[in-house]
Design a protein around this motif. Structure first.
Motif: not given
Ligand SMILES: Nc1ncnc2c1ncn2[C@@H]1O[C@H](COP(=O)(O)OP(=O)(O)OP(=O)(O)O)[C@@H](O)[C@H]1O
Ligand SMILES: [Mg+2]
Lengths: 257, 304
Positions: B190-196, B198
């Motif tokens: 989730r963090e990966a997606a948010l940090a991109l 999303a």
């Protein structure tokens, strides 16, 4: 090579609380664009917290309060006209544990393009972006035939490189790295460092590390933090050869860590 | 696989302790095997009751004819309408329950505040605890008249009514299993997606669903299993009439309800009795097929 450096990240009087616990205390930091800046300090001193302020992912937790100013490339990240989504496009982040999304290699690289595009980007654009980004991080040769393989099944080093690669199509200005090599072996660490050198110049690179030797060989400037405070920030060789603060000296000599 | 055992035992452990350990091991082994034995046992006994009729069974007519006249002379045992009844009610129920259930699972796991989440989970579990006869009762006395009025149809107990009940009954399963599946997705994704960059919705659709698809599929299929096997509520709310439905508001009759309604009256060992057991075998095959597909799909996804 010390032409007047451009503005990368700057904070002034930055404080952050997790509930009642103050994790950052009046941090004033100037990170220059185009250089690699290392952030060192003992465990729990707030390095990760500071890094996560810059793309505002700290706000995921409900109880976080932040005060002070954070400027990325001159622009206050708390300005009303700053879109969180756009901010995160400009400020990429690499995490401590490689965390490629549980999708294919290809989809990982184009994930950012897909979510930021107004309308569906054509396949040719995506294909090109994948080749370019993977080439830049040195994965293209190894993975060109395995673009549809699941990213979570790659070797750790490849995963971490992929995590860097997926930032590139978004043309970020700042790349934050939180101990990017701590899950990697010597070879992997070297590869990531070389990659950082290759990317240097175009981006503001801020890397948190526990590894003193890494900070020494891989960074231009170095900042030392202790208990939520920024103690010292100067050119790396200065910091290691004649630290101005006795606490810094004790830390780099390994008296505590 | 047994590792080579060292001949000497650690001090302080007598023969009794060793024996005890072996006994426990045996017991656990038996428990594992018993599950298989039970499944085959059930299948065997159901099959045995129905088997004598197999000699005269016209499989085509049994599966595809809609003439279900067990008490005529000569009797007709065409289970086609019943099979269609089960399939259509289940399908309709899933069309309602899957989007709703998965949506609720996403809300509970990703969007709700901790307090809301706890309350919601308790309510959903309560929903799962309502006995099916109560659902049937609600279908007959509340939904039925409502459907009659709203849709201007002559009969309130019909396919739509039963499907709605089945949807309500399978939603709790889909929500709780689905929520578990979503919870199992590591937060680092989730963090990966948010940090991109999303948005939360993009994170759900582009990252979470692909990451949790096995678990979500399992949730849906367990919901399907619940709907196919449900008896009491559909007996009460479908209108229980063995005809090929031509609209959503036609009464239907399901395989399960047929067994429940007619087994008590059928003389033991009679043709009718045997055919009802064959319907049981048919049901068993159906659920087995659903589970097997689920397993294969999940394995197929995993191998990739
Ligand atoms: N989500 C959180 N809620 C409450 N306290 C937190 C949270 N995250 C971190 N902290 C606390 O804030 C302080 C700084 O943590 P942080 O993770 O930034 O340290 P760090 O310098 O990155 O440490 P490490 O080198 O171990 O990664 C620690 O005392 C930690 O316990
Ligand atoms: Mg950290």
């Amino acid at each position: 090579m010390s032409a007047p450096a451009e503005h990368g990240i700057s904070t002034s009087d930055l404080c952050l609380w997790y509930g009642a616990f103050q994790a950052l205390k009046r941090v004033d930091l100037e990170v220059k664009h185009g250089l690699i800046t290392a952030l060192i300090g003992p465990s729990g001193c707030g390095k990760t917290t500071l890094l996560r302020c810059f793309n505002r992912v700290n706000e995921r937790y409900g109880s976080v309060t932040t005060t002070g100013l954070i400027r990325i490339r001159g622009k206050n990240v708390y300005d009303a006209d700053v879109s969180l989504i756009e901010l995160r496009r400009r400020v990429g982040m690499v995490f401590q544990r490689p965390n490629p999304l549980p999708l294919s290699v290809y989809e990982n690289v184009v994930f950012g393009l897909r979510i930021h595009a107004e309308k569906r980007p054509p396949k040719s654009v995506l294909d090109e972006a994948v080749e370019k980004a993977l080439t830049e991080v040195g994965l293209w040769k190894d993975l060109r035939d395995r673009l549809q393989a699941k990213a979570t099944g790659l070797q750790l080093e490849q995963q971490q490189k992929l995590c860097i690669a997926r930032l590139l199509p978004l043309k970020p200005e700042v790349i934050l790295m939180d101990e990017p090599c701590s899950a990697l072996d010597v070879e992997g660490t070297r590869a990531i460092e070389e990659l950082m050198f290759a990317l240097k110049g175009k981006y503001t690179i801020l890397i948190v590390t526990h590894n003193m030797a890494q900070a020494r060989r891989a960074s231009d400037e170095c900042a030392f933090m202790l208990l939520g405070e920024l103690i010292e920030h100067t050119r790396t060789e200065n910091l290691f050869l004649n630290p101005s603060n006795p606490k810094t000296a004790e830390y780099i000599e390994g008296r505590y860590g | 696989m047994s590792l080579p055992r060292s001949p000497e035992r650690p001090a302080g452990r007598g023969r009794l302790a060793v024996l005890f350990e072996q006994a426990i091991e045996l017991l656990i082994r038996l428990c594992g095997i018993s599950a298989i034995v039970f499944v085959f046992g059930i299948f065997f006994f159901v099959f045995r009751e129905g088997a004598p009729y197999l000699a005269q069974l016209d499989l085509g007519a049994f599966l595809f004819s809609s003439d279900w006249y067990p008490s005529n002379d000569p009797a007709h045992y065409g289970a086609g309408a019943l099979l269609l009844g089960t399939l259509s009610v289940t399908l309709l129920a899933m069309l309602m329950a899957v989007p709703f259930g998965l949506g609720a699972a996403v809300f509970v796991s990703e969007f709700s505040a901790p307090r809301t989440r706890e309350v919601l989970k308790i309510v959903i579990e309560l929903l799962a605890a309502v006995p099916s006869v109560v659902w049937g009762f609600i279908g007959m006395s509340v939904l039925g008249p409502l459907i009659k009025d709203v849709f201007q149809v002559p009969l309130g107990v019909n396919m739509f009514n039963a499907a709605l009940l089945l949807a309500l009954m399978s939603v709790p399963i889909i929500v709780s299993i689905g929520e578990d599946a979503l919870k199992a997705v590591p937060d680092s994704y989730r963090e990966a997606a948010l940090a991109l960059g999303a948005t939360r919705w993009q994170t759900v659709f582009r990252m979470l669903f692909p990451a949790a698809k096995n678990g979500l599929l399992a949730a849906v299929l367990l919901g399907v299993g619940r709907a196919i096997g449900e008896t009491m509520a559909v007996l009460m709310a479908t209108g229980h009439s063995a005809r090929i439905p031509t609209s959503l508001f036609d009464p239907v009759q399901t395989l399960t309800a047929t067994i429940a309604a007619e087994l008590g009256e059928a003389r033991q060992g009679s043709e009718h009795y045997q055919v009802l057991f064959l319907i049981g075998v048919l049901l068993f095959t159906l659920t087995f097929a659903v589970n097997l597909t689920a397993d294969l799909v999940v394995k197929g996804i995993r191998r990739k």
